[in-house]
Enzyme design. Structure first.
Site, PDB file in Angstrom:
ATOM      1  N   LYS A  81       0.854  -1.184   0.000  1.00  0.00           N
ATOM      2  CA  LYS A  81       0.000   0.000   0.000  1.00  0.00           C
ATOM      3  C   LYS A  81       0.890   1.233   0.000  1.00  0.00           C
ATOM      4  O   LYS A  81       2.061   1.164   0.370  1.00  0.00           O
ATOM      5  CB  LYS A  81      -0.861  -0.026   1.267  1.00  0.00           C
ATOM      6  CG  LYS A  81      -2.120   0.767   1.186  1.00  0.00           C
ATOM      7  CD  LYS A  81      -3.291  -0.008   0.647  1.00  0.00           C
ATOM      8  CE  LYS A  81      -4.514   0.876   0.567  1.00  0.00           C
ATOM      9  NZ  LYS A  81      -5.725   0.181   0.152  1.00  0.00           N
ATOM     10  N   GLY A 181     -20.188   7.327   5.162  1.00  0.00           N
ATOM     11  CA  GLY A 181     -19.326   7.675   4.020  1.00  0.00           C
ATOM     12  C   GLY A 181     -19.943   7.224   2.708  1.00  0.00           C
ATOM     13  O   GLY A 181     -20.031   6.026   2.433  1.00  0.00           O
ATOM     14  N   VAL A 182     -20.421   8.211   1.929  1.00  0.00           N
ATOM     15  CA  VAL A 182     -21.002   7.854   0.624  1.00  0.00           C
ATOM     16  C   VAL A 182     -20.106   8.400  -0.486  1.00  0.00           C
ATOM     17  O   VAL A 182     -20.521   9.177  -1.339  1.00  0.00           O
ATOM     18  CB  VAL A 182     -22.485   8.312   0.475  1.00  0.00           C
ATOM     19  CG1 VAL A 182     -23.397   7.305   1.129  1.00  0.00           C
ATOM     20  CG2 VAL A 182     -22.732   9.697   1.061  1.00  0.00           C
ATOM     21  N   GLY A 183     -18.824   7.962  -0.425  1.00  0.00           N
ATOM     22  CA  GLY A 183     -17.868   8.284  -1.489  1.00  0.00           C
ATOM     23  C   GLY A 183     -17.954   7.205  -2.559  1.00  0.00           C
ATOM     24  O   GLY A 183     -19.042   6.697  -2.854  1.00  0.00           O
ATOM     25  N   VAL A 185     -17.087   3.947  -2.729  1.00  0.00           N
ATOM     26  CA  VAL A 185     -17.647   2.646  -2.341  1.00  0.00           C
ATOM     27  C   VAL A 185     -19.057   2.820  -1.775  1.00  0.00           C
ATOM     28  O   VAL A 185     -20.004   2.133  -2.194  1.00  0.00           O
ATOM     29  CB  VAL A 185     -16.743   1.947  -1.300  1.00  0.00           C
ATOM     30  CG1 VAL A 185     -17.373   0.670  -0.798  1.00  0.00           C
ATOM     31  CG2 VAL A 185     -15.380   1.650  -1.911  1.00  0.00           C
TER      32      VAL A 185
HETATM   33  P1  NAD Z   1     -13.734   7.984  -0.865  1.00  0.00           P
HETATM   34  O1  NAD Z   1     -12.712   8.961  -0.387  1.00  0.00           O
HETATM   35  O2  NAD Z   1     -14.247   8.068  -2.242  1.00  0.00           O
HETATM   36  O3  NAD Z   1     -14.997   8.003   0.114  1.00  0.00           O
HETATM   37  C1  NAD Z   1     -14.920   8.122   1.497  1.00  0.00           C
HETATM   38  C2  NAD Z   1     -16.086   9.003   1.933  1.00  0.00           C
HETATM   39  O4  NAD Z   1     -16.123   9.007   3.354  1.00  0.00           O
HETATM   40  C3  NAD Z   1     -15.961  10.458   1.483  1.00  0.00           C
HETATM   41  O5  NAD Z   1     -17.178  10.871   0.896  1.00  0.00           O
HETATM   42  C4  NAD Z   1     -15.662  11.212   2.784  1.00  0.00           C
HETATM   43  O6  NAD Z   1     -16.182  12.532   2.773  1.00  0.00           O
HETATM   44  C5  NAD Z   1     -16.371  10.338   3.787  1.00  0.00           C
HETATM   45  N1  NAD Z   1     -15.863  10.447   5.156  1.00  0.00           N
HETATM   46  C6  NAD Z   1     -14.576  10.562   5.590  1.00  0.00           C
HETATM   47  N2  NAD Z   1     -14.544  10.609   6.936  1.00  0.00           N
HETATM   48  C7  NAD Z   1     -15.833  10.501   7.348  1.00  0.00           C
HETATM   49  C8  NAD Z   1     -16.461  10.487   8.630  1.00  0.00           C
HETATM   50  N3  NAD Z   1     -15.757  10.590   9.754  1.00  0.00           N
HETATM   51  N4  NAD Z   1     -17.804  10.358   8.688  1.00  0.00           N
HETATM   52  C9  NAD Z   1     -18.533  10.244   7.554  1.00  0.00           C
HETATM   53  N5  NAD Z   1     -17.997  10.289   6.313  1.00  0.00           N
HETATM   54  C10 NAD Z   1     -16.670  10.396   6.227  1.00  0.00           C
HETATM   55  O7  NAD Z   1     -13.085   6.543  -0.584  1.00  0.00           O
HETATM   56  P2  NAD Z   1     -13.588   5.134  -1.148  1.00  0.00           P
HETATM   57  O8  NAD Z   1     -12.789   4.773  -2.336  1.00  0.00           O
HETATM   58  O9  NAD Z   1     -15.061   5.114  -1.189  1.00  0.00           O
HETATM   59  O10 NAD Z   1     -13.084   4.176   0.027  1.00  0.00           O
HETATM   60  C11 NAD Z   1     -13.752   4.143   1.278  1.00  0.00           C
HETATM   61  C12 NAD Z   1     -13.109   3.102   2.178  1.00  0.00           C
HETATM   62  O11 NAD Z   1     -13.161   1.825   1.528  1.00  0.00           O
HETATM   63  C13 NAD Z   1     -11.614   3.333   2.469  1.00  0.00           C
HETATM   64  O12 NAD Z   1     -11.334   2.847   3.753  1.00  0.00           O
HETATM   65  C14 NAD Z   1     -10.914   2.480   1.434  1.00  0.00           C
HETATM   66  O13 NAD Z   1      -9.617   2.115   1.854  1.00  0.00           O
HETATM   67  C15 NAD Z   1     -11.849   1.284   1.409  1.00  0.00           C
HETATM   68  N6  NAD Z   1     -11.788   0.498   0.181  1.00  0.00           N
HETATM   69  C16 NAD Z   1     -12.058   1.064  -1.019  1.00  0.00           C
HETATM   70  C17 NAD Z   1     -12.024   0.290  -2.174  1.00  0.00           C
HETATM   71  C18 NAD Z   1     -12.373   0.874  -3.523  1.00  0.00           C
HETATM   72  O14 NAD Z   1     -12.584   0.094  -4.469  1.00  0.00           O
HETATM   73  N7  NAD Z   1     -12.490   2.178  -3.665  1.00  0.00           N
HETATM   74  C19 NAD Z   1     -11.707  -1.073  -2.092  1.00  0.00           C
HETATM   75  C20 NAD Z   1     -11.455  -1.633  -0.832  1.00  0.00           C
HETATM   76  C21 NAD Z   1     -11.497  -0.836   0.295  1.00  0.00           C
END
Ligand code: NAD
Length: 347
Positions: A81, A181-183, A185
């Site tokens: 990572k 967290g509605v990013g 994933v």
């Molecule tokens: P992202 O940055 O697109 O989304 C994260 C969201 O969480 C953002 O909208 C952010 O504003 C919100 N957030 C951050 N802190 C917060 C809090 N305290 N309370 C509420 N919301 C909060 O990231 P992502 O790609 O969606 O990944 C999310 C998690 O999933 C991470 O831990 C990442 O390591 C894990 N993950 C992602 C993938 C992938 O395919 N993207 C795969 C495996 C694991």
């Protein structure tokens, strides 16, 4: 070249490097935990860590989880990572991403990059101008793009396996799911859950994202500090790690915790037992969120198109972990760790 690379000796890790480039403001760390099963593949996270120590702690935990994720998912990949210290909204420049590409290239393919929080496929396109060891670039650059939908699909089938275990049915219609967290994933997961008829509660640091969830899914908005405490069938952490800890676990009101965030336990020794004592079923994050890694492995390492059977495997693995956990009366994370270790040792 202005990039300075310093090797750190960290017990249990094959390679850990800190890269700094004053001309681009890059301050990043790459951790290669294991290449026993294959080259290490893992995302680059960009986050405003307070200092290098905090960033190092995060990258080491994330890299270790990648080794276990690849092993338990049956992929011939290792675990690694990367983290960049900085605010993706302000500090992410073309020259910083180029320096990151040079740092990745210095490891000669032992670490293969992908996206994580704060990094987009178009950023990886820029990184790939300096190194070939990148997956998840845009189609224009020859990559398979954002794997987050595959991650969400894997979480969905894993959630269904957990529901079968707890409620006796996979059906998600009418189930209340609280998403933190509605990013990338969380948004894809919410779409899939909404299609299944689940009722959604959401919280996110970014107000526009919760508004979009409210509009699209008729979701209820919950204050940031309350999302883990709302009454729900499932709590789905999809932001950053450490959300399950000694302070939050006593307040959980969901029967199942199953979400995409990596490293959800702050203390992996104690917290899984705290959950068990409260009779809340936790699906180990690295088992559940393997869909993104599977997507990159199948599309960009094996060069195959058919993802579905691989993603459906997550449902089977979750079922195996939960059944063994029930039989042995051990937390699911402890069981999953043993299964992953066994696969590594047998290889
Ligand atoms: P992202 O940055 O697109 O989304 C994260 C969201 O969480 C953002 O909208 C952010 O504003 C919100 N957030 C951050 N802190 C917060 C809090 N305290 N309370 C509420 N919301 C909060 O990231 P992502 O790609 O969606 O990944 C999310 C998690 O999933 C991470 O831990 C990442 O390591 C894990 N993950 C992602 C993938 C992938 O395919 N993207 C795969 C495996 C694991």
């Amino acid at each position: 070249m202005m990039l300075q690379v310093k090797q750190l000796k960290v017990k249990g890790f094959e390679v850990v490097v800190v890269g700094r480039d004053p001309s681009s403001n890059l301050h990043a760390i790459i951790a290669v935990h294991s290449t026993k099963l294959g080259p290490s593949l893992g995302g680059i996270r960009m986050w405003p860590y307070r200092n290098e120590k905090e960033a190092l702690q995060d990258v080491l935990r994330l890299a270790t989880a990648m080794t276990k994720k690849a092993a338990i998912s049956g992929l011939q990949m290792g675990g690694g990572k990367a983290v960049i210290i900085g605010d993706p909204g302000k500090d992410k420049t073309r020259s910083l991403l180029h320096s990151m590409g040079e740092l990745i290239d210095s490891l000669q393919g032992e670490y293969i990059a992908a996206k994580d929080s704060g990094i987009l496929p178009k950023d990886l396109d820029i990184v790939s101008e300096k190194t070939g060891h990148v997956t998840g670039t845009t189609a224009k650059q020859g990559g398979s793009g954002d794997p987050s939908l595959s991650t969400a699909k894997g979480i969905l089938v894993g959630m269904q396996a957990a529901c079968k275990f707890v409620f006796g049915t996979k059906n998600l219609k009418g189930r209340v799911v609280a998403i933190q967290g509605v990013g990338h994933v969380g948004w894809n997961l919410g779409n899939l859950l909404s299609q299944q008829g689940a009722k959604l509660l959401v919280a996110d640091l970014q107000p526009l994202r919760v508004k979009r969830a409210q509009r699209s899914w008729n979701a209820s908005i919950v204050p940031l500090a309350k999302i883990h405490q709302v009454p729900a069938d499932i709590f789905a952490p999809c932001a950053l790690g450490g959300i399950l800890n000694a302070s939050t676990i006593p307040h959980l009101r969901a029967k199942i915790v199953a979400g995409g965030a990596n490293n959800q336990f702050l203390d992996e020794e104690q917290d899984p037992y705290r959950m068990m004592k409260r009779n809340i079923l936790h699906v180990p994050d690295y088992v559940l969120n393997a869909g993104g890694l599977i997507h990159l492995f199948v599309r960009e390492i094996l060069h195959q198109r058919r993802l579905v059977p691989w993603i459906l495997n997550i449902e089977r693995t979750v079922h195996q972990v939960l059944s063994a956990s029930f039989q042995k009366q051990l937390p699911p994370l402890v069981v999953a760790n043993r299964m992953a270790l066994q696969k590594l040792e047998l290889s």
